[in-house]
Design an enzyme around this catalytic site. Structure first.
Site, mmCIF file in Angstrom:
data_model
loop_
_atom_site.group_PDB
_atom_site.id
_atom_site.type_symbol
_atom_site.label_atom_id
_atom_site.label_comp_id
_atom_site.label_asym_id
_atom_site.label_seq_id
_atom_site.Cartn_x
_atom_site.Cartn_y
_atom_site.Cartn_z
ATOM 1 N N VAL A 111 0.821 -1.096 -0.106
ATOM 2 C CA VAL A 111 -0.166 0.110 -0.039
ATOM 3 C C VAL A 111 1.092 1.147 0.079
ATOM 4 O O VAL A 111 1.551 1.712 0.863
ATOM 5 C CB VAL A 111 -0.892 0.113 1.389
ATOM 6 C CG1 VAL A 111 -1.647 1.178 1.051
ATOM 7 C CG2 VAL A 111 -1.663 -1.058 1.420
ATOM 8 N N LEU A 117 2.654 -1.409 4.465
ATOM 9 C CA LEU A 117 2.546 0.212 4.302
ATOM 10 C C LEU A 117 3.933 0.718 3.951
ATOM 11 O O LEU A 117 4.559 0.987 4.821
ATOM 12 C CB LEU A 117 1.992 0.680 5.756
ATOM 13 C CG LEU A 117 0.817 0.273 6.044
ATOM 14 C CD1 LEU A 117 0.139 0.881 7.340
ATOM 15 C CD2 LEU A 117 -0.303 0.317 4.882
ATOM 16 N N ASP A 118 4.160 1.047 2.647
ATOM 17 C CA ASP A 118 5.460 1.670 2.423
ATOM 18 C C ASP A 118 5.502 3.127 2.620
ATOM 19 O O ASP A 118 4.711 3.906 2.376
ATOM 20 C CB ASP A 118 5.168 1.542 0.492
ATOM 21 C CG ASP A 118 6.573 1.917 0.049
ATOM 22 O OD1 ASP A 118 7.608 1.503 0.314
ATOM 23 O OD2 ASP A 118 6.437 3.307 -0.459
ATOM 24 N N ALA A 119 6.823 3.078 3.208
ATOM 25 C CA ALA A 119 7.431 4.451 3.325
ATOM 26 C C ALA A 119 6.215 5.347 4.377
ATOM 27 O O ALA A 119 6.225 6.557 4.406
ATOM 28 C CB ALA A 119 7.529 5.480 2.119
ATOM 29 N N VAL A 120 5.580 4.538 5.272
ATOM 30 C CA VAL A 120 4.601 5.127 6.092
ATOM 31 C C VAL A 120 5.028 6.114 7.042
ATOM 32 O O VAL A 120 4.132 7.011 7.501
ATOM 33 C CB VAL A 120 3.610 4.022 6.612
ATOM 34 C CG1 VAL A 120 4.463 3.408 7.996
ATOM 35 C CG2 VAL A 120 2.370 4.565 7.251
#
Length: 584
Positions: A143, A241-244
């Site tokens: 995501v 959760l990418d680079a959240v």
């Protein structure tokens, strides 16, 4: 007494009050709460799953393969179909989960600049192919929640000043002081964009093709809840959760790890786990170790966190022959509470991040590590430090090549060193993630780096399926050897209760060359002493240092040799690993 739905509503409203405490919303918090619940399709008691607190929906059999949708290709066949065939033929017994890196239409960054979150990239396949894989494996999807492509319909509408997404992006004045902002890139933070409403400066944490969302607009949050609901409907159960960490921006701060970001993760967990009971959130936060640990919350935030300090510390240990920093770090790590887990990996599509080693390795040691990796063909990606200086951010190299030698140079122990690294990871508390190019012993892809001019391409090789089958059928190839040895370790691991991701772990003190830890399953009365020779010299293990119970029978699970209690010492060959277990 409140109903389950009323309790859930109160929780969602609490999350929203924290997130939007300093935002003047055009919608009330109760209204927004009901909107999000409706988007997730949670509307009554029949549609609510009541999650179990501190419940582990994983065990020692869980292993995840990390791959691109087209890491394995076959002419005339959809890559996702080819990947599914590869999984069934070469991973069926050793892997039960798969992380397919962004499989959506994109414009750059090998998928992490998403054009359309609701579609599958036509060059890979379609949703039917994704759903087919979910029938055989637990599937993790990215995501990409911090930013999207500048070629997306949302950003096109931002430029036009109308339509869905026209108000989704974070803008700032070029006159503000951004010196405190933490970034992993050296490009300009603000992108000048001509719009129908005049010049706008759009916030770009990563690149000017990756434009950051503005989560002060609750419609952005609702859009991502809708995206997650769609993925749940297709059978996806793991959400990366990418680079959240960069999600929330407040001018005058570092714009990383802010309170609102943590609360947003808690909100997403609340919504997801009340919709599907075995859905899991994993946060991708490539930051210093202590900051990374905060994403567990109090077992109410991420289910899993990437163990980002493991790759640089483990590689450093194996190329220096000293495990002192690895041992010190492991001994200081808190155990993951039940209901949470460490996601362990030692290679990925990106590279070996160095920020998670800050404070664990000093500048001289980091420089030595960087120089050693460059000697083995690695590339270095850079970032700007707080004082404006360039610092090494990431080492880009295939793990197989990274471990072909030591600080002294290349030697004959490359394969054993490579296997030792995986034996360490497979024994540690947590769930292991194996990158496909580690499973296959793939080396540096210099040609792809030349073609893309991107350092990260060095570890993103694309295999022709028939060529891959040919080398895997050749027992003398490095690929067959790597695949066979790693698969063998995984097949041993999955049958050991003490390797449950949440079983007890204790760091052993065995000197600088022997790295050891103890795992124990109280439920199944199993103990495993994991001991690894991190050096290129034979090392002596004194059995008395392990405190083996004399009334038990002990077996090295890897070699299947019985450990004779009458032998006071055991000789470990260079990079040899022992998993010494009492027999069940």
């Amino acid at each position: 007494m409140l109903s389950i739905f009323e309790q859930l509503t109160e929780r969602v409203e609490h999350h929203l009050n924290v997130i939007y405490q300093d935002v003047d919303l055009s919608i009330s918090i109760p209204e927004l709460s009901q909107q999000l619940l409706a988007t997730m399709r949670i509307g009554d008691a029949d549609s609510i799953v009541e999650p179990k607190q501190h419940h582990n929906s994983w065990d020692e059999k869980d292993v995840l393969l990390i791959t691109y949708g087209d890491s394995v290709e076959k002419p005339g066949e959809k890559p996702l179909h080819t990947l599914h065939t590869f999984l069934k033929n070469y991973c069926a017994d050793s892997v039960n989960s798969v992380h397919i890196l962004p499989f959506f239409p994109y414009s750059s960054d090998d998928g992490f600049s998403v054009i359309d979150y609701s579609s599958v990239n036509e060059s890979l396949g379609d949703w039917d192919d994704i759903e087919a894989i979910t029938q055989d494996y637990r599937l993790m999807s990215d995501v990409v929640i911090n930013h999207c492509s500048s070629r997306s319909a949302w950003f096109t509408n931002f430029i036009k000043g109308e339509g869905p997404g026209h108000d989704f992006f974070f803008t700032a004045s070029p006159d503000i002081d951004t010196s405190m902002v933490t970034r992993p890139r050296t490009s300009d933070l603000l992108r000048l964009t001509e719009t129908e409403n005049g010049e706008q400066y759009v916030w770009c944490t990563f690149s000017h093709d990756q434009v950051d969302f503005d989560f002060t607009n609750p419609n952005v949050l609702d859009a991502f809840v809708s995206i997650i609901r769609q993925y749940l409907d297709t059978g996806i159960r793991l959400f990366r959760l990418d680079a959240v960490a960069f999600l929330w921006k407040t001018i005058g701060t570092s714009c990383i790890n802010l309170e609102q970001t943590h609360e947003a993760v808690r909100l997403l967990r609340t919504l997801i786990e009340h919709a599907v009971d075995d859905a899991v959130i994993i946060t991708e936060t490539n930051i210093p170790n202590r900051q990374n640990l905060t994403y567990f919350g109090n077992a109410n935030e991420a289910h899993g966190i990437y163990n980002f300090s493991l790759p640089p510390l483990l590689v450093n240990s194996l190329v220096t022959g000293s495990c002192k920093h690895l041992k010190s770090w492991l001994g200081s790590m808190p155990p993951a509470q039940n209901g949470t887990f460490f996601f362990n990996f030692i290679a990925s599509h990106d590279g070996i991040g160095l920020r998670p080693a800050e404070g664990l390795l000093d500048d001289t040691e980091l420089t030595t590590l960087v120089n050693t990796m460059q000697n083995f063909g690695g590339r270095i990606s850079w970032r700007k430090s707080e004082n404006g200086e360039q610092k090494a951010y990431e080492i880009n190299i295939a793990l197989y090549d990274a471990l072909q030698g030591t600080t002294k140079g290349e030697d004959k122990w490359g394969l054993e060193r490579f296997v030792c690294a995986h034996a360490v990871m497979f024994g540690l508390e947590g769930i292991p993630g194996v990158y496909i190019h580690s499973l296959l012993g793939t080396g540096n892809d210099y040609e792809k780096v030349r073609n893309t001019s991107q350092n990260r391409s060095i570890n993103r090789h694309k295999w022709d399926y028939d060529s891959l089958v040919e080398v895997l059928n050749d027992p003398q190839s490095q690929h067959a050897k790597a695949h066979g040895r790693i698969t063998e370790l995984l097949n041993i691991r999955k049958n050991q209760p003490a390797f449950h991701p949440n079983c007890t772990q204790f760091t052993l003190q065995l000197g600088e060359q022997l790295f050891g830890f103890w795992r124990q399953s109280l439920k199944r009365n199993q103990s495993i002493f994991c001991v690894h020779n991190m050096s290129d010299q034979i090392q002596t293990l004194r059995l008395s240092d392990l405190n083996l119970i004399g009334t038990d029978t002990w077996l090295d699970l890897i070699s299947q040799q019985t450990i004779c209690m009458e032998d006071l010492e055991y000789q470990l060959q260079p990079y040899q690993s022992l998993w010494i277990s009492n027999t069940l």
